[in-house]
Scaffold this motif. Structure first.
Motif, short mmCIF file in Angstrom:
data_model
loop_
_atom_site.label_atom_id
_atom_site.label_comp_id
_atom_site.label_asym_id
_atom_site.label_seq_id
_atom_site.Cartn_x
_atom_site.Cartn_y
_atom_site.Cartn_z
N ALA A 176 11.10 13.00 3.40
CA ALA A 176 10.96 11.54 3.39
C ALA A 176 9.67 11.19 2.66
CB ALA A 176 10.92 11.00 4.81
N ASP A 177 9.79 10.47 1.55
CA ASP A 177 8.59 10.14 0.79
C ASP A 177 8.87 8.98 -0.15
OD1 ASP A 177 5.99 10.30 -0.04
OD2 ASP A 177 6.21 12.19 -1.16
N TRP A 178 7.78 8.33 -0.56
CA TRP A 178 7.83 7.25 -1.54
C TRP A 178 7.41 7.77 -2.90
CZ3 TRP A 178 9.58 2.32 -0.79
CH2 TRP A 178 9.77 1.90 0.54
N LEU A 179 8.08 7.31 -3.94
CA LEU A 179 7.76 7.70 -5.31
C LEU A 179 7.49 6.44 -6.13
CD1 LEU A 179 10.72 10.21 -5.86
CD2 LEU A 179 8.41 10.78 -5.08
N ARG B 140 5.57 10.38 6.72
CA ARG B 140 5.44 11.76 7.16
C ARG B 140 5.75 11.94 8.64
NH1 ARG B 140 1.33 12.09 3.04
NH2 ARG B 140 -0.34 11.39 4.45
N SER B 141 5.61 10.88 9.42
CA SER B 141 5.91 10.97 10.84
C SER B 141 7.42 11.10 11.10
CB SER B 141 5.35 9.77 11.60
OG SER B 141 5.97 8.57 11.17
N LEU B 142 8.24 10.85 10.07
CA LEU B 142 9.69 10.97 10.22
C LEU B 142 10.16 12.42 10.18
CD1 LEU B 142 10.67 8.13 7.71
CD2 LEU B 142 10.90 8.00 10.20
N THR C 39 -0.06 -0.48 11.01
CA THR C 39 -0.74 0.72 10.52
C THR C 39 0.26 1.87 10.56
OG1 THR C 39 -1.47 1.43 12.72
CG2 THR C 39 -2.94 -0.08 11.49
N PRO C 40 -0.01 2.97 9.85
CA PRO C 40 0.88 4.13 9.96
C PRO C 40 1.02 4.63 11.40
CG PRO C 40 -0.53 4.36 8.05
CD PRO C 40 -1.01 3.16 8.80
N GLU C 41 -0.05 4.51 12.17
CA GLU C 41 0.00 4.94 13.57
C GLU C 41 0.94 4.07 14.39
OE1 GLU C 41 -3.25 6.54 11.45
OE2 GLU C 41 -2.83 4.39 11.84
N SER D 88 0.85 -1.19 0.00
CA SER D 88 0.00 0.00 0.00
C SER D 88 0.89 1.24 0.00
CB SER D 88 -0.91 0.01 1.22
OG SER D 88 -1.60 1.25 1.31
N LEU D 89 0.99 1.89 -1.15
CA LEU D 89 1.82 3.08 -1.26
C LEU D 89 1.27 4.21 -0.39
CD1 LEU D 89 4.22 4.48 -2.63
CD2 LEU D 89 2.68 5.13 -4.49
N ASP D 90 -0.04 4.37 -0.37
CA ASP D 90 -0.65 5.43 0.43
C ASP D 90 -0.31 5.27 1.92
OD1 ASP D 90 -1.74 6.61 -1.78
OD2 ASP D 90 -3.72 5.68 -1.56
N ALA D 91 -0.41 4.04 2.42
CA ALA D 91 -0.11 3.80 3.84
C ALA D 91 1.35 4.09 4.14
CB ALA D 91 -0.46 2.37 4.21
#
Length: 288
Positions: free
Chosen positions: A216-219, A188-190, A256-258, A179-182
């Motif tokens: 920090a991001d995924w492409l 973003r928390s980094l 989860t992202p959390e 899941s790219l969105d997750a």
């Protein structure tokens, strides 16, 4: 007596004249200083494929198990080119198996070879998996590590079982649904300044584990290629690989992202996921 028409005794006085002249010159030079060897500071930008290397830093053969290091390989080539031992300082100390597209090093030399000429001479002494991108004279106070403001790393994941030729050996092959969105949400928390002890391998009690992450991001470059890019002021040992391994847990639904954010906040290596393999990681840019 004469020899060849000249007094034979004349030559007996010449050494005395030389000695007197030498003493007189020495007396005139008392208190004077003379310039030492001129030292230049140079800056090299280089790339390498880290697959067969035991990391950047020079280490004892007992630790590398016979594998070379990038630093020792470069220093040997430089010493051969300039005619004296060379010690280089690098902007980033990459781990075993990690690659670089734009590592920066600085060093001093007394050689007068022009920087571009030195680049060509050194390149002929390097193996095919280490290459010099650029060489230039630098300011006397330039230090590749201490002068660096930001460092960029990139982690590549190929979602096809057969990576394109340009990515062979430079990516993690992982065909799992992710899941790219997750993963982007978790990344973003980094951002900002945090204690990254959850992602460091073998932390030391005497050094801070706080670092500042600026990006920090995924492409998704294509359906078959994912890239994670991160920029920070500095990094801890295997920090990026620990982050990527934990983000992949988010991608496959293990977290989860959390939960990723909670692991970061705990500042405990036992709270995070595994290190991602070294093959996918590259040092891609240094900002000064």
């Amino acid at each position: 007596m004469r020899h060849g028409g000249k007094p034979a005794c004349r030559s007996n006085f010449e050494p005395r004249l030389v000695v007197r002249a030498s003493r007189a010159a020495a007396q005139r030079n008392v208190g004077r200083t003379f310039p030492s060897l001129i030292h230049r500071r140079l800056r090299l930008t280089l790339g390498y494929r880290g697959t067969r290397y035991a990391g950047w830093a020079t280490q004892s053969p007992s630790r590398t198990r016979g594998r070379p290091t990038v630093q020792a390989t470069l220093e040997a080539a430089l010493a051969s080119a300039v005619g004296h031992p060379v010690r280089v300082t690098a902007a980033g100390r990459t781990d075993a198996g990690v690659h670089a597209d734009a590592q920066v090093v600085s060093f001093e030399t007394s050689s007068r070879i022009a920087s571009d000429g030195l680049r060509r001479v050194v390149q002929r002494r390097l193996p095919e998996d280490v290459w010099i991108v650029d060489a230039a004279d630098a300011a006397a106070d330039f230090d590749a590590r201490r002068s660096a403001l930001r460092r960029w790393y990139r982690y590549a994941i190929c979602r096809d079982s057969s990576p394109p030729a340009v990515w062979q050996g430079r990516c993690l092959v992982d065909a799992r649904p992710l899941s790219l969105d997750a993963m982007r949400t978790a990344a973003r928390s980094l951002l900002g300044r945090h204690d990254f002890a959850s992602f460091v391998t073998r932390p030391t009690v005497t050094r801070s584990t706080e670092r500042s992450v600026l990006a920090a991001d995924w492409l998704e470059v294509s359906p078959a290629l994912l890239l994670f890019e991160i920029c920070a002021d500095a990094y801890l040992k295997k920090m990026v690989r620990g982050i990527v391994g934990s983000l992949l847990w988010v991608g496959d639904g293990h977290w989860t992202p959390e939960e990723f954010a909670t692991a970061l906040a705990r500042a405990d290596r036992r709270a995070a996921g595994p290190n991602a393999p070294a093959a996918g990681l590259s040092l891609v840019r240094i900002e000064y």
